[in-house]
Design a protein around this motif. Structure first.
Motif, mmCIF file in Angstrom:
data_model
loop_
_atom_site.group_PDB
_atom_site.id
_atom_site.type_symbol
_atom_site.label_atom_id
_atom_site.label_comp_id
_atom_site.label_asym_id
_atom_site.label_seq_id
_atom_site.Cartn_x
_atom_site.Cartn_y
_atom_site.Cartn_z
ATOM 1 N N GLN A 186 0.821 -1.198 0.000
ATOM 2 C CA GLN A 186 0.000 0.000 0.000
ATOM 3 C C GLN A 186 0.866 1.264 0.000
ATOM 4 O O GLN A 186 0.514 2.260 -0.636
ATOM 5 C CB GLN A 186 -0.937 0.004 1.190
ATOM 6 C CG GLN A 186 -1.940 1.140 1.182
ATOM 7 C CD GLN A 186 -2.943 1.025 2.316
ATOM 8 O OE1 GLN A 186 -2.827 0.164 3.186
ATOM 9 N NE2 GLN A 186 -3.938 1.886 2.291
ATOM 10 N N VAL A 187 1.984 1.223 0.729
ATOM 11 C CA VAL A 187 2.897 2.359 0.751
ATOM 12 C C VAL A 187 3.717 2.354 -0.531
ATOM 13 O O VAL A 187 4.257 1.323 -0.934
ATOM 14 C CB VAL A 187 3.822 2.313 1.971
ATOM 15 C CG1 VAL A 187 4.839 3.452 1.914
ATOM 16 C CG2 VAL A 187 3.004 2.404 3.246
ATOM 17 N N GLN A 188 3.814 3.515 -1.159
ATOM 18 C CA GLN A 188 4.539 3.626 -2.417
ATOM 19 C C GLN A 188 5.274 4.958 -2.494
ATOM 20 O O GLN A 188 4.729 6.000 -2.125
ATOM 21 C CB GLN A 188 3.582 3.493 -3.597
ATOM 22 C CG GLN A 188 4.256 3.413 -4.951
ATOM 23 C CD GLN A 188 3.269 3.154 -6.075
ATOM 24 O OE1 GLN A 188 2.078 3.408 -5.957
ATOM 25 N NE2 GLN A 188 3.774 2.654 -7.190
ATOM 26 N N LEU A 189 6.519 4.917 -2.966
ATOM 27 C CA LEU A 189 7.303 6.106 -3.235
ATOM 28 C C LEU A 189 7.641 6.115 -4.719
ATOM 29 O O LEU A 189 8.127 5.116 -5.248
ATOM 30 C CB LEU A 189 8.597 6.121 -2.416
ATOM 31 C CG LEU A 189 8.478 6.006 -0.893
ATOM 32 C CD1 LEU A 189 9.870 5.998 -0.263
ATOM 33 C CD2 LEU A 189 7.658 7.147 -0.328
ATOM 34 N N VAL A 190 7.398 7.235 -5.382
ATOM 35 C CA VAL A 190 7.621 7.337 -6.817
ATOM 36 C C VAL A 190 8.459 8.560 -7.117
ATOM 37 O O VAL A 190 8.032 9.688 -6.869
ATOM 38 C CB VAL A 190 6.296 7.408 -7.597
ATOM 39 C CG1 VAL A 190 6.573 7.521 -9.093
ATOM 40 C CG2 VAL A 190 5.440 6.185 -7.306
ATOM 41 N N GLU A 191 9.669 8.338 -7.663
ATOM 42 C CA GLU A 191 10.545 9.436 -8.057
ATOM 43 C C GLU A 191 10.235 9.872 -9.486
ATOM 44 O O GLU A 191 9.798 9.071 -10.312
ATOM 45 C CB GLU A 191 12.026 9.029 -7.975
ATOM 46 C CG GLU A 191 12.494 8.600 -6.599
ATOM 47 C CD GLU A 191 12.494 7.098 -6.432
ATOM 48 O OE1 GLU A 191 13.268 6.597 -5.594
ATOM 49 O OE2 GLU A 191 11.725 6.412 -7.146
ATOM 50 N N SER A 192 10.510 11.142 -9.762
ATOM 51 C CA SER A 192 10.363 11.678 -11.100
ATOM 52 C C SER A 192 11.290 12.876 -11.257
ATOM 53 O O SER A 192 11.822 13.392 -10.277
ATOM 54 C CB SER A 192 8.912 12.084 -11.385
ATOM 55 O OG SER A 192 8.485 13.113 -10.508
ATOM 56 N N GLY A 193 11.485 13.313 -12.493
ATOM 57 C CA GLY A 193 12.263 14.505 -12.758
ATOM 58 C C GLY A 193 13.660 14.266 -13.288
ATOM 59 O O GLY A 193 14.377 15.227 -13.595
ATOM 60 N N GLY A 194 14.072 13.015 -13.405
ATOM 61 C CA GLY A 194 15.392 12.727 -13.931
ATOM 62 C C GLY A 194 15.479 13.011 -15.418
ATOM 63 O O GLY A 194 14.468 13.204 -16.095
ATOM 64 N N GLY A 195 16.709 13.043 -15.926
ATOM 65 C CA GLY A 195 16.910 13.300 -17.338
ATOM 66 C C GLY A 195 18.358 13.572 -17.655
ATOM 67 O O GLY A 195 19.249 13.329 -16.843
ATOM 68 N N LEU A 196 18.595 14.086 -18.857
ATOM 69 C CA LEU A 196 19.933 14.410 -19.345
ATOM 70 C C LEU A 196 20.142 15.918 -19.296
ATOM 71 O O LEU A 196 19.338 16.675 -19.848
ATOM 72 C CB LEU A 196 20.107 13.903 -20.775
ATOM 73 C CG LEU A 196 21.402 14.264 -21.491
ATOM 74 C CD1 LEU A 196 22.594 13.631 -20.783
ATOM 75 C CD2 LEU A 196 21.338 13.823 -22.942
ATOM 76 N N VAL A 197 21.208 16.347 -18.628
ATOM 77 C CA VAL A 197 21.536 17.768 -18.533
ATOM 78 C C VAL A 197 23.025 17.969 -18.782
ATOM 79 O O VAL A 197 23.824 17.046 -18.630
ATOM 80 C CB VAL A 197 21.159 18.367 -17.160
ATOM 81 C CG1 VAL A 197 19.660 18.270 -16.926
ATOM 82 C CG2 VAL A 197 21.916 17.662 -16.044
ATOM 83 N N GLN A 198 23.395 19.185 -19.162
ATOM 84 C CA GLN A 198 24.791 19.525 -19.359
ATOM 85 C C GLN A 198 25.448 19.889 -18.034
ATOM 86 O O GLN A 198 24.782 20.331 -17.097
ATOM 87 C CB GLN A 198 24.931 20.693 -20.335
ATOM 88 C CG GLN A 198 24.498 20.381 -21.754
ATOM 89 C CD GLN A 198 24.709 21.554 -22.694
ATOM 90 O OE1 GLN A 198 24.878 22.685 -22.270
ATOM 91 N NE2 GLN A 198 24.696 21.277 -23.985
ATOM 92 N N ALA A 199 26.753 19.692 -17.955
ATOM 93 C CA ALA A 199 27.497 20.082 -16.764
ATOM 94 C C ALA A 199 27.253 21.552 -16.454
ATOM 95 O O ALA A 199 27.246 22.395 -17.348
ATOM 96 C CB ALA A 199 28.980 19.810 -16.949
ATOM 97 N N GLY A 200 27.047 21.843 -15.177
ATOM 98 C CA GLY A 200 26.740 23.196 -14.755
ATOM 99 C C GLY A 200 25.262 23.502 -14.698
ATOM 100 O O GLY A 200 24.868 24.541 -14.157
ATOM 101 N N GLY A 201 24.450 22.610 -15.222
ATOM 102 C CA GLY A 201 23.010 22.802 -15.234
ATOM 103 C C GLY A 201 22.352 22.389 -13.942
ATOM 104 O O GLY A 201 23.011 21.982 -12.981
#
Length: 117
Positions: free
Chosen positions: A1-16
């Motif tokens: 019943q308990v659930q943790l869901v991550e989001s927002g990852g991706g590819l970025v340039q250094a310094g971003g």
């Protein structure tokens, strides 16, 4: 019943910058510590930082201190990881976890962060 869901990852340039979210369901986490971990290819999982949801205090490992910021919105049962000045060595799968009953009892599925040079 308990659930943790991550989001927002991706590819970025250094310094971003990038902001990850971890949404919890099935349990009210306002009185529990939350943490972020990461695991790079060929490396063991490492602790990144934590936040006390009731008090708002935070802790970070030295390698990310000053660049990463953990925050939370208890009304939404969500914890965030804002990452600034990203480096290629930050490339990893990032996981959130809930510290309940003295242990990291619940974990998310992870989200990939890739930083190009």
């Amino acid at each position: 019943q308990v659930q943790l869901v991550e989001s927002g990852g991706g590819l970025v340039q250094a310094g971003g910058s990038l902001r990850l979210s971890c949404a919890a369901s099935g349990l009210a986490f306002s009185n529990y510590m939350m943490a972020w971990f990461r695991q790079a290819p060929g490396k063991e999982r490492e602790f990144v930082g934590s936040i006390n949801w009731s008090g708002g205090s935070t802790y970070y490992v030295a390698s990310v201190n000053g660049r990463f910021t953990i925050s939370r919105d208890n009304a939404k049962n969500t914890v965030y990881l804002r990452m600034d000045s990203l480096k290629p060595e930050d490339t990893a799968v990032y996981y959130c976890a809930a510290h309940v009953g003295g242990n990291f009892k619940y974990w998310g599925q992870g989200t990939q962060v890739t930083v190009s040079s």
